[in-house]
Design a protein around this motif. Structure first.
Motif, PDB file in Angstrom:
ATOM      1  N   LYS A 166       0.961  -1.152   0.066  1.00  0.00           N
ATOM      2  CA  LYS A 166       0.077  -0.041   0.138  1.00  0.00           C
ATOM      3  C   LYS A 166       0.767   1.280   0.059  1.00  0.00           C
ATOM      4  CE  LYS A 166      -3.165   0.439   3.228  1.00  0.00           C
ATOM      5  NZ  LYS A 166      -4.545   0.678   3.030  1.00  0.00           N
ATOM      6  N   MET A 167       2.271   1.137   0.254  1.00  0.00           N
ATOM      7  CA  MET A 167       2.612   2.359   0.645  1.00  0.00           C
ATOM      8  C   MET A 167       3.907   2.683  -0.289  1.00  0.00           C
ATOM      9  SD  MET A 167       3.082   2.338   4.723  1.00  0.00           S
ATOM     10  CE  MET A 167       3.300   0.853   5.034  1.00  0.00           C
ATOM     11  N   TYR A 180       2.576   9.700   6.788  1.00  0.00           N
ATOM     12  CA  TYR A 180       2.182   9.160   5.761  1.00  0.00           C
ATOM     13  C   TYR A 180       1.422   7.836   5.787  1.00  0.00           C
ATOM     14  CZ  TYR A 180       2.324   6.599   1.174  1.00  0.00           C
ATOM     15  OH  TYR A 180       1.932   5.835   0.307  1.00  0.00           O
ATOM     16  N   SER A 217      -1.685   8.103   7.206  1.00  0.00           N
ATOM     17  CA  SER A 217      -2.637   8.729   6.296  1.00  0.00           C
ATOM     18  C   SER A 217      -3.197   7.413   5.441  1.00  0.00           C
ATOM     19  CB  SER A 217      -1.982   9.828   5.493  1.00  0.00           C
ATOM     20  OG  SER A 217      -1.086   9.149   4.621  1.00  0.00           O
ATOM     21  N   GLN A 218      -2.218   6.395   5.225  1.00  0.00           N
ATOM     22  CA  GLN A 218      -2.890   5.024   4.545  1.00  0.00           C
ATOM     23  C   GLN A 218      -3.439   4.185   5.631  1.00  0.00           C
ATOM     24  OE1 GLN A 218      -1.943   7.031   1.905  1.00  0.00           O
ATOM     25  NE2 GLN A 218      -2.029   5.099   1.093  1.00  0.00           N
TER      26      GLN A 218
END
Ligand code: ADE
Length: 314
Positions: free
Chosen positions: A88-89, A147, A150-151
């Motif tokens: 995802k990142m 970050y 945020s994910q």
């Protein structure tokens, strides 16, 4: 003719078809595509080895996980969490997952090779960091946490061993095997809680010990422990055994050494707060913004931290 070259892609975006005419560059990678080098690290059920892509010459770190051991130790869930969160990142402060494949015995995760290894090794070598270096590394760690959150990912085991440094001495956070994904976009910290995992003793948050629940704010507790450790040279809570460490954590039993910079002390005191919803950084975006404007980060240009050269460690 030469096949079209393509930048490596996370598996999730890579084409799924594997026709015999598929160009070499998009065919699924396997063990044979890499030349394995020295061991970079060893975990309880995995080994990280340096490796070179034979076709591109690019250097990677490959995490090799033993399938039998993972199944026997009931860690299948954690291996899937690690793969899914990394997939995802896409952020400069987080180790990137380029490919995954497997053979009869092992799973392979092809990751960024952080050339300068663990932050812990630098703390050990130097004893501690000065305020300027601590501000720089803390800012990169916080930017990466921002970050991640945020994910919808909570790391849950942030510590100097899981914070790697690349060739530019920039932070790369690794080891998402104990992370937690939140499918909901709810920022309400209360419902963003779950289950019974316990991370590394010295960095575990009090809410995890008392209520067996971690939230985004638990990563800010760990950040407070890391800032303290960078400056003091040792983590704030350390008992003679795990139980004694846990006692110190739930009683907020720690002291600052003499000479600890007041601005860092103020920040640590606002992060090492027992109630997770009162901790600086908690409360979603607004909370993180409050953390980022703390005077400790006064000199930090948040929009430039991944371009800024690393200060020399003394
Ligand atoms: N040790 C464990 N993981 C690593 C990585 N991705 N790069 C360098 N050293 C490591």
């Amino acid at each position: 003719t030469t096949p079209p070259t393509r930048a490596p892609q996370p598996e999730s975006q890579a084409p799924k078809t594997q026709l015999s005419q598929t160009p070499l560059s998009v065919r699924k990678k396997g063990v044979k595509d890499f030349e394995f080098g020295k061991t970079l690290g060893e975990g309880s059920y995995s080994t990280v080895v340096s490796a070179r892509d034979r076709s591109t010459g690019r250097e990677y770190a490959i995490k090799i996980l033993d399938k039998k051991h993972i199944i026997k130790e009931k860690k299948v869930k954690y291996v899937n969490i690690e793969k899914n969160t990394l997939n995802k990142m896409n952020h400069p402060g987080i180790v990137r997952l380029y490919y995954t494949f497997q053979d009869h015995d092992s799973l392979y995760f092809v990751l960024d090779h952080a050339k300068n290894g663990e932050l812990l090794a630098f703390i050990k070598k130097l004893g501690s960091f000065d305020l300027n270096c601590t501000q720089y590394y803390t800012a990169q760690i916080l930017s990466s946490i921002e970050y991640m959150h945020s994910q919808g990912v909570i790391h849950r085991d942030l510590k100097p061993e899981n914070i790697l440094l690349d060739e530019k001495m920039h932070v790369k956070i690794t080891d998402f095997g104990t992370a937690k994904i939140f499918e909901s976009n709810a920022d309400g910290e209360e419902d963003a809680r779950a289950n019974s995992f316990v991370g590394t003793a010295e960095y575990v948050s009090p809410e995890l010990l008392k209520e067996k629940a971690a939230c985004k704010s638990s990563d800010f507790w760990a950040l407070g422990c890391i800032i303290y450790q960078l400056i003091a040279g040792r983590p704030p809570f350390k008992g003679t055994n795990e139980y004694m460490t846990f006692q110190k954590i739930v009683n907020l039993e720690y002291t600052f050494p003499e000479g600890f910079p007041p601005v860092a002390k103020d920040l640590v005191q606002k992060l090492l707060v027992l109630n997770p919803s009162e901790r600086l950084g908690s409360g979603g975006n607004a909370g993180i913004e409050k953390l980022k404007v703390h005077p400790f980060f006064q000199e930090i240009k948040w929009d430039k931290i991944w371009e800024m050269p690393a200060p020399r460690l003394l």
